[in-house]
Design a protein around this motif. Sequence first.
Motif, PDB file in Angstrom:
ATOM      1  N   GLU A  26       3.970   5.990  -3.385  1.00 18.37           N
ATOM      2  CA  GLU A  26       5.238   5.411  -2.948  1.00 18.37           C
ATOM      3  C   GLU A  26       5.077   4.377  -1.840  1.00 18.37           C
ATOM      4  N   ASP A  27       3.897   4.363  -1.184  1.00 18.59           N
ATOM      5  CA  ASP A  27       3.672   3.382  -0.123  1.00 18.59           C
ATOM      6  C   ASP A  27       2.625   2.341  -0.525  1.00 18.59           C
ATOM      7  N   GLU A  28       2.431   2.126  -1.827  1.00 17.40           N
ATOM      8  CA  GLU A  28       1.454   1.164  -2.317  1.00 17.40           C
ATOM      9  C   GLU A  28       2.115   0.123  -3.221  1.00 17.40           C
ATOM     10  N   ILE A  29       1.365  -0.917  -3.536  1.00 15.15           N
ATOM     11  CA  ILE A  29       1.852  -1.986  -4.411  1.00 15.15           C
ATOM     12  C   ILE A  29       0.766  -2.333  -5.424  1.00 15.15           C
ATOM     13  N   LEU A  30       1.179  -2.502  -6.686  1.00 16.62           N
ATOM     14  CA  LEU A  30       0.267  -2.938  -7.735  1.00 16.62           C
ATOM     15  C   LEU A  30       0.370  -4.454  -7.857  1.00 16.62           C
ATOM     16  N   GLN A  76       4.216  -4.133  -9.420  1.00 19.39           N
ATOM     17  CA  GLN A  76       4.992  -2.913  -9.226  1.00 19.39           C
ATOM     18  C   GLN A  76       5.015  -2.571  -7.743  1.00 19.39           C
ATOM     19  N   VAL A  77       6.164  -2.117  -7.251  1.00 20.73           N
ATOM     20  CA  VAL A  77       6.337  -1.854  -5.828  1.00 20.73           C
ATOM     21  C   VAL A  77       6.690  -0.394  -5.599  1.00 20.73           C
ATOM     22  N   GLY A  78       5.946   0.259  -4.709  1.00 19.65           N
ATOM     23  CA  GLY A  78       6.271   1.626  -4.325  1.00 19.65           C
ATOM     24  C   GLY A  78       7.593   1.691  -3.586  1.00 19.65           C
ATOM     25  N   GLU A  79       8.238   2.846  -3.638  1.00 11.74           N
ATOM     26  CA  GLU A  79       9.581   3.020  -3.091  1.00 11.74           C
ATOM     27  C   GLU A  79       9.704   2.543  -1.645  1.00 11.74           C
ATOM     28  N   GLU A 111     -11.970   0.966  -2.888  1.00 16.34           N
ATOM     29  CA  GLU A 111     -12.264   1.206  -4.308  1.00 16.34           C
ATOM     30  C   GLU A 111     -11.335   0.423  -5.228  1.00 16.34           C
ATOM     31  N   TYR A 112     -10.073   0.271  -4.822  1.00 18.53           N
ATOM     32  CA  TYR A 112      -9.079  -0.311  -5.725  1.00 18.53           C
ATOM     33  C   TYR A 112      -8.419  -1.571  -5.161  1.00 18.53           C
ATOM     34  N   PHE A 113      -8.962  -2.120  -4.096  1.00 19.56           N
ATOM     35  CA  PHE A 113      -8.329  -3.257  -3.426  1.00 19.56           C
ATOM     36  C   PHE A 113      -9.369  -4.327  -3.114  1.00 19.56           C
ATOM     37  N   GLY A 114      -9.311  -5.414  -3.866  1.00 20.26           N
ATOM     38  CA  GLY A 114     -10.207  -6.546  -3.680  1.00 20.26           C
ATOM     39  C   GLY A 114      -9.762  -7.677  -4.576  1.00 20.26           C
ATOM     40  N   GLY A 115     -10.448  -8.812  -4.508  1.00 19.81           N
ATOM     41  CA  GLY A 115      -9.993  -9.985  -5.229  1.00 19.81           C
ATOM     42  C   GLY A 115     -10.663 -10.255  -6.557  1.00 19.81           C
ATOM     43  N   ALA A 116     -11.874  -9.731  -6.763  1.00 22.63           N
ATOM     44  CA  ALA A 116     -12.622 -10.026  -7.985  1.00 22.63           C
ATOM     45  C   ALA A 116     -12.210  -9.077  -9.104  1.00 22.63           C
ATOM     46  N   CYS A 117     -10.956  -9.165  -9.500  1.00 21.83           N
ATOM     47  CA  CYS A 117     -10.429  -8.228 -10.492  1.00 21.83           C
ATOM     48  C   CYS A 117      -9.181  -8.811 -11.156  1.00 21.83           C
ATOM     49  N   THR A 118      -8.739  -8.138 -12.198  1.00 22.40           N
ATOM     50  CA  THR A 118      -7.497  -8.554 -12.854  1.00 22.40           C
ATOM     51  C   THR A 118      -6.275  -7.918 -12.181  1.00 22.40           C
ATOM     52  N   TYR A 119      -6.396  -6.643 -11.805  1.00 25.40           N
ATOM     53  CA  TYR A 119      -5.315  -5.934 -11.110  1.00 25.40           C
ATOM     54  C   TYR A 119      -5.922  -5.090  -9.991  1.00 25.40           C
ATOM     55  N   CYS A 120      -5.168  -4.927  -8.904  1.00 16.56           N
ATOM     56  CA  CYS A 120      -5.631  -4.069  -7.816  1.00 16.56           C
ATOM     57  C   CYS A 120      -4.440  -3.358  -7.180  1.00 16.56           C
ATOM     58  N   ILE A 121      -4.744  -2.360  -6.369  1.00 17.58           N
ATOM     59  CA  ILE A 121      -3.712  -1.604  -5.660  1.00 17.58           C
ATOM     60  C   ILE A 121      -3.789  -1.933  -4.178  1.00 17.58           C
TER      61      ILE A 121
END
Length: 421
Positions: A26-30, A76-79, A111-121
């Motif tokens: 709920e406190d993260e963003i895709l 997508q946006v967490g609440e 692990e899930y947050f960086g720029g060399a990717c298609t999607y990140c959190i």
Amino acid sequence: MKTKAVRMYGTRDIRLEEFELPEIKEDEILAKVMSDSICMSTYKLLEQGKKHKRAPQNIDTNPIIIGHEFAGVIVQVGEKWKDQFAPGMKFAQQPALNYKGSLASPGYSYEYFGGACTYCIIPHEVMELGCLMPYDGDSFFEASLGEPMSCIIGGYRGNYHTNKRNHDLKTGTKENGDIIILGGCGPMGLGAVSYGIQFENKPKRIVVTDIDDGKIARAKEVITEEYAKSHGVELLYVNTAKMADPAEELRALTGGKGYDDVFVMIPNRQVAELGDRLLGFDGCMNFFAGPTDSQFRADINLYNCHYTSTHILGTTGGNNDDLIEANTLAAKGAVEPAVMVTHVGGIDSIVDTTLHLPEIPGGKKLTYTQFDMPLTAIADFGTLGEKDPLFRKLDECCRRHRGLWNAEAEKILFEHFGVTM
């Protein structure tokens, strides 16, 4: 949701892989990443592996996504953040988080947050610190280059000068002073030239050195001496390899007084020592280049430090205000981040490009993560265009923009590869 990302497992061990992202909290963003420019700092991370201050010790089992100069679109946006962000918003981001004293940073630590990717959190601390910023520019690549430009802005604003009448310090490079950018025909040096020409503490003169005639020739094309003169700044490009005594000849360009501000853009001992010798009274030298050697040293003249008030500092990264300024100036056309870029590629080019970054000539390597494309020099578009209509269009487009990468060229790539926001 699946993502494709370049992940680091250890020293010089990076892999392009596809894997499942967890559901956001709920406190993260895709986010969907659109562009990611490759920084020499990432190469240094690969060389040091777990020894790097920002790298987790468990990367062999919990690999991190590399890349920190990126921009994209919120999916997508967490609440918790729905009153501030919404799906479809374009974003820029400041990777220098410094959250509660932690060195964790995207591209180095997550692990899930960086720029060399298609999607990140994007984790909660990024939004809490105001480091995720809505972006309204025409291109994604300029938002990616906002990060290195923010480092340059931080450098200009980090310099300081003394006042013998009291103990107040004047921050920033000296107004109407002399600036020299040593090793300045690379991407960060050219960014520093572009910014210095319009900085409110405008210098009277900027001298840019290099030892490569080809790099100097390109620099003269993308930021002309005439352009600088039209903005009230004398701009000089010089090849120090052709000088019998670089220190004496470079000081002579200031009438012998020396430089008020020196930027050292390459981690070379001789260049750093030359910078110290070039300082005038109350001169400030910014060791801007980050070495990989933790024991890197150079000699300095402490006699001058005592009697002529010379001083040395180093700046790394920028803050939120620096990034906002970088993006604002780029949107107005006051600075041209595109002068940094010499190569463009897709996500499949990131591994080899990053591993061999020092060996690849030219400036910034810009990648787009939503498609595959070999890393290609802008200068080669014309030759490739003789057989490939895509490169013919890109070549024609870049020629209309003084040989620089641009928003129109980015749109051509997106249309060709069917990329949508």
